[in-house]
Design a protein around this motif. Structure first.
Motif, PDB file in Angstrom:
ATOM      1  N   MET A   1       5.347-101.136  37.955  1.00  0.00           N
ATOM      2  CA  MET A   1       6.781-101.354  37.854  1.00  0.00           C
ATOM      3  C   MET A   1       7.448-100.566  38.981  1.00  0.00           C
ATOM      4  N   ASP A   2       8.352-101.222  39.716  1.00  0.00           N
ATOM      5  CA  ASP A   2       9.022-100.524  40.812  1.00  0.00           C
ATOM      6  C   ASP A   2      10.100 -99.584  40.276  1.00  0.00           C
ATOM      7  N   ASP A   3      10.511 -98.642  41.131  1.00  0.00           N
ATOM      8  CA  ASP A   3      11.432 -97.591  40.700  1.00  0.00           C
ATOM      9  C   ASP A   3      12.783 -98.118  40.225  1.00  0.00           C
ATOM     10  N   LEU A   4      13.331 -99.129  40.892  1.00  0.00           N
ATOM     11  CA  LEU A   4      14.635 -99.643  40.470  1.00  0.00           C
ATOM     12  C   LEU A   4      14.559-100.329  39.109  1.00  0.00           C
ATOM     13  N   GLU A 137       9.772 -93.744  22.064  1.00  0.00           N
ATOM     14  CA  GLU A 137       8.498 -93.816  22.762  1.00  0.00           C
ATOM     15  C   GLU A 137       8.707 -94.743  23.954  1.00  0.00           C
ATOM     16  N   PHE A 138       8.310 -94.271  25.134  1.00  0.00           N
ATOM     17  CA  PHE A 138       8.440 -95.121  26.317  1.00  0.00           C
ATOM     18  C   PHE A 138       7.484 -96.309  26.180  1.00  0.00           C
ATOM     19  N   PRO A 139       7.917 -97.492  26.586  1.00  0.00           N
ATOM     20  CA  PRO A 139       6.999 -98.635  26.584  1.00  0.00           C
ATOM     21  C   PRO A 139       5.780 -98.339  27.464  1.00  0.00           C
ATOM     22  N   ALA A 140       4.646 -98.899  27.125  1.00  0.00           N
ATOM     23  CA  ALA A 140       3.404 -98.640  27.866  1.00  0.00           C
ATOM     24  C   ALA A 140       3.563 -98.915  29.359  1.00  0.00           C
ATOM     25  N   GLU A 141       4.362 -99.927  29.711  1.00  0.00           N
ATOM     26  CA  GLU A 141       4.507-100.255  31.128  1.00  0.00           C
ATOM     27  C   GLU A 141       5.318 -99.203  31.903  1.00  0.00           C
ATOM     28  N   TRP A 142       6.014 -98.327  31.190  1.00  0.00           N
ATOM     29  CA  TRP A 142       6.752 -97.234  31.849  1.00  0.00           C
ATOM     30  C   TRP A 142       5.837 -96.064  32.206  1.00  0.00           C
ATOM     31  N   VAL A 143       4.758 -95.890  31.468  1.00  0.00           N
ATOM     32  CA  VAL A 143       3.972 -94.656  31.548  1.00  0.00           C
ATOM     33  C   VAL A 143       3.445 -94.367  32.957  1.00  0.00           C
TER      34      VAL A 143
END
Length: 188
Positions: A1-4, A137-143
């Protein structure tokens, strides 16, 4: 996932958490003592304006006001919605990540500055939710992205400057989010 994309999602989560705060909870102390929920929410919203102003050359929020957690008055839900929309739009301005910007840390590329907005939004959203007994809880794709942001922003130097707290040891059974927040100096 990109920063923006990650920043956009973190700011939207911040907006959601603030929108879920009951008026009676606003004066409750947080895990960022002595700040109340109102002051912490105000701090993180104002910091988002400050960082978006840095990368667009706009004076949206004085750093001193953001850091002092000068509280917004009234209902925070519409304020959070307005701030979220504004900062997301500003961060998506063409060339923001590539350009160099004047910051409290000197002139830095937007691709570095975005990390400060990200850690602030994500960590304080977690602080607010945990202080209210509703830890997110952060979504897994954020980790993976948040792991990189924590590594870049939660350093010995930023601890020495008083910008972040030293890391704490997470519990053996801590979730990915709890491990990230422990690395960012949050008591779990």
């Amino acid at each position: 996932m990109d920063d923006l994309t990650l920043l956009t999602q973190a700011v939207r989560e911040l907006q959601r958490v603030i929108g879920g705060v009951d008026g009676a909870e606003l004066e409750q102390e947080t895990n960022c003592p002595p700040w109340t929920v109102r002051r912490l929410a105000s701090h993180v919203l104002k910091n988002q304006l400050f960082w978006a102003g840095c990368v667009t050359g706009q004076d949206l929020m004085p750093q001193a006001e953001a850091m002092a957690a000068v509280p917004y008055d009234g209902d925070l839900t519409p304020i959070a919605a307005t701030v979220a929309q504004q900062v997301i739009e500003l961060w998506h301005t063409d060339g923001v990540l590539e350009a160099h910007h004047v910051t409290p840390f000197g002139e830095l590329p937007g691709a570095v500055v975005v990390n400060f907005a990200l850690i602030d939004a994500a960590a304080h959203t977690w602080d607010l939710s945990a202080s209210l007994g509703r830890p997110i809880e952060f979504p897994a794709e954020w980790v993976p992205g948040m792991t990189r942001v924590v590594e870049l922003t939660c350093t010995e130097h930023t601890v020495e400057l008083g910008l972040v707290k030293p890391p704490v040891e997470p519990a053996a059974d801590a979730t990915d989010t709890q491990r990230l927040m422990a690395a960012a100096g949050r008591q779990i």
